[in-house]
Design a protein around this motif. Structure first.
Motif, PDB file in Angstrom:
ATOM      1  N   ILE A  98       1.034  -1.527  -0.171  1.00  0.00           N
ATOM      2  CA  ILE A  98       0.076   0.251   0.147  1.00  0.00           C
ATOM      3  C   ILE A  98       0.949   1.830  -0.127  1.00  0.00           C
ATOM      4  O   ILE A  98       1.902   2.003   1.113  1.00  0.00           O
ATOM      5  N   ALA A  99       0.795   1.620  -1.047  1.00  0.00           N
ATOM      6  CA  ALA A  99       1.256   3.241  -1.131  1.00  0.00           C
ATOM      7  C   ALA A  99      -0.136   3.897  -0.406  1.00  0.00           C
ATOM      8  O   ALA A  99      -0.656   4.678  -0.897  1.00  0.00           O
ATOM      9  N   PHE A 100       0.937   4.678   0.465  1.00  0.00           N
ATOM     10  CA  PHE A 100      -0.134   6.438   1.444  1.00  0.00           C
ATOM     11  C   PHE A 100       0.137   7.701   0.793  1.00  0.00           C
ATOM     12  O   PHE A 100       1.176   7.557   0.068  1.00  0.00           O
ATOM     13  N   ASP A 101      -0.846   8.006   0.297  1.00  0.00           N
ATOM     14  CA  ASP A 101      -1.784   9.441  -0.139  1.00  0.00           C
ATOM     15  C   ASP A 101      -0.697  10.721   0.047  1.00  0.00           C
ATOM     16  O   ASP A 101       0.036  11.126  -0.202  1.00  0.00           O
ATOM     17  N   GLN A 102       0.393  10.683   2.014  1.00  0.00           N
ATOM     18  CA  GLN A 102       0.349  11.158   2.160  1.00  0.00           C
ATOM     19  C   GLN A 102       1.694  10.600   3.170  1.00  0.00           C
ATOM     20  O   GLN A 102       0.908   9.415   4.528  1.00  0.00           O
ATOM     21  N   PRO A 103       2.700  11.192   3.936  1.00  0.00           N
ATOM     22  CA  PRO A 103       3.666  10.297   4.560  1.00  0.00           C
ATOM     23  C   PRO A 103       2.640  10.302   6.116  1.00  0.00           C
ATOM     24  O   PRO A 103       2.548  11.470   6.421  1.00  0.00           O
ATOM     25  N   ILE A 104       3.358   9.111   6.789  1.00  0.00           N
ATOM     26  CA  ILE A 104       3.322   9.359   8.116  1.00  0.00           C
ATOM     27  C   ILE A 104       4.275   9.393   8.664  1.00  0.00           C
ATOM     28  O   ILE A 104       5.800   9.472   8.356  1.00  0.00           O
ATOM     29  N   ASP A 105       4.417   9.833   9.712  1.00  0.00           N
ATOM     30  CA  ASP A 105       5.346   9.768  11.151  1.00  0.00           C
ATOM     31  C   ASP A 105       5.738   8.568  12.063  1.00  0.00           C
ATOM     32  O   ASP A 105       5.140   8.442  12.524  1.00  0.00           O
TER      33      ASP A 105
END
Length: 215
Positions: A98-105
């Motif tokens: 899964i490629a996230f729409d926005q990066p996470i911390d």
């Protein structure tokens, strides 16, 4: 050695989504017990359970129990009340990326995961040199992943189960521990004391900045 290493959800400091596992790499469950974190994904109007194998800032690798086409938009729930949107970027056998729409911390996710009692502490992928001292013998090795309770290293040295070692990692105080398993060029070390959460999180921040500077 008879002690079986345990494979748990792996957290990566990389910004890139996890890639598919190569055909030549170890298959799931070979000489390992698996205790992957359970998660859930929302696909259209249905919720599906999954096992989370690898998490990075840019995405995750999961084990699916349903069929989902590449490119399908999904919502992942890592923490209650904090859905993360993304898309299926690849599928292989029961695994999917899964490629996230926005990066996470990732470090924030880790801090929450490690705060409080858990059956197993999360492992964090790392890539740095370490030294292991057993008595008068000093062995250089590559640290593969770390948790508050121990370390996995790549080394050709075969440690006896129960051997007392001192682990030295750059930026951390030397840690005393016990060799708990050794197999196929890897070894597992259990620390005698848990690394304090704040100390480990600070070290992870330094490692992430080092990785980004080198890329």
């Amino acid at each position: 050695m008879d002690i079986q290493p345990v494979e748990t959800t792996l957290y990566s400091l990389s910004d890139a989504p996890p890639a598919p596992v190569g055909d030549g790499e170890r298959r799931d469950g070979e000489r390992h017990m698996t205790l992957y974190r359970v998660g859930s994904i929302l696909v259209d109007d249905r919720r599906e359970l999954c096992l989370i194998k690898n998490i990075s800032a840019g995405g995750m690798m999961i084990r699916l129990y349903c069929s989902i086409r590449d490119g399908t938009p999904v919502t992942v729930e890592l923490k209650s009340g904090q859905p993360i949107r993304g898309r299926i970027s690849w599928t292989r056998d029961q695994n999917a990326g899964i490629a996230f729409d926005q990066p996470i911390d990732v470090i924030d996710i880790l801090s929450t995961s490690m705060d409080g009692p858990r059956p197993r502490m999360p492992r964090i992928e790392t890539n740095c040199h370490t030294t292991l001292r057993e008595g008068s013998n000093v062995v250089r090795a590559e640290a593969c992943d770390i948790s508050q309770g121990g370390l996995k290293v790549r080394t050709e040295t075969l440690f006896q189960q129960g051997a007392e070692v001192i682990v030295t990692l750059p930026g951390l105080e030397p840690q005393r521990g016990i060799a708990c398993w050794s197999d196929s060029g890897f070894a597992g070390i259990t620390f005698n004391r848990l690394l304090p959460l704040g100390e480990l999180v600070a070290w992870l921040h330094e490692q992430r900045e080092t990785q980004r500077s080198a890329s």
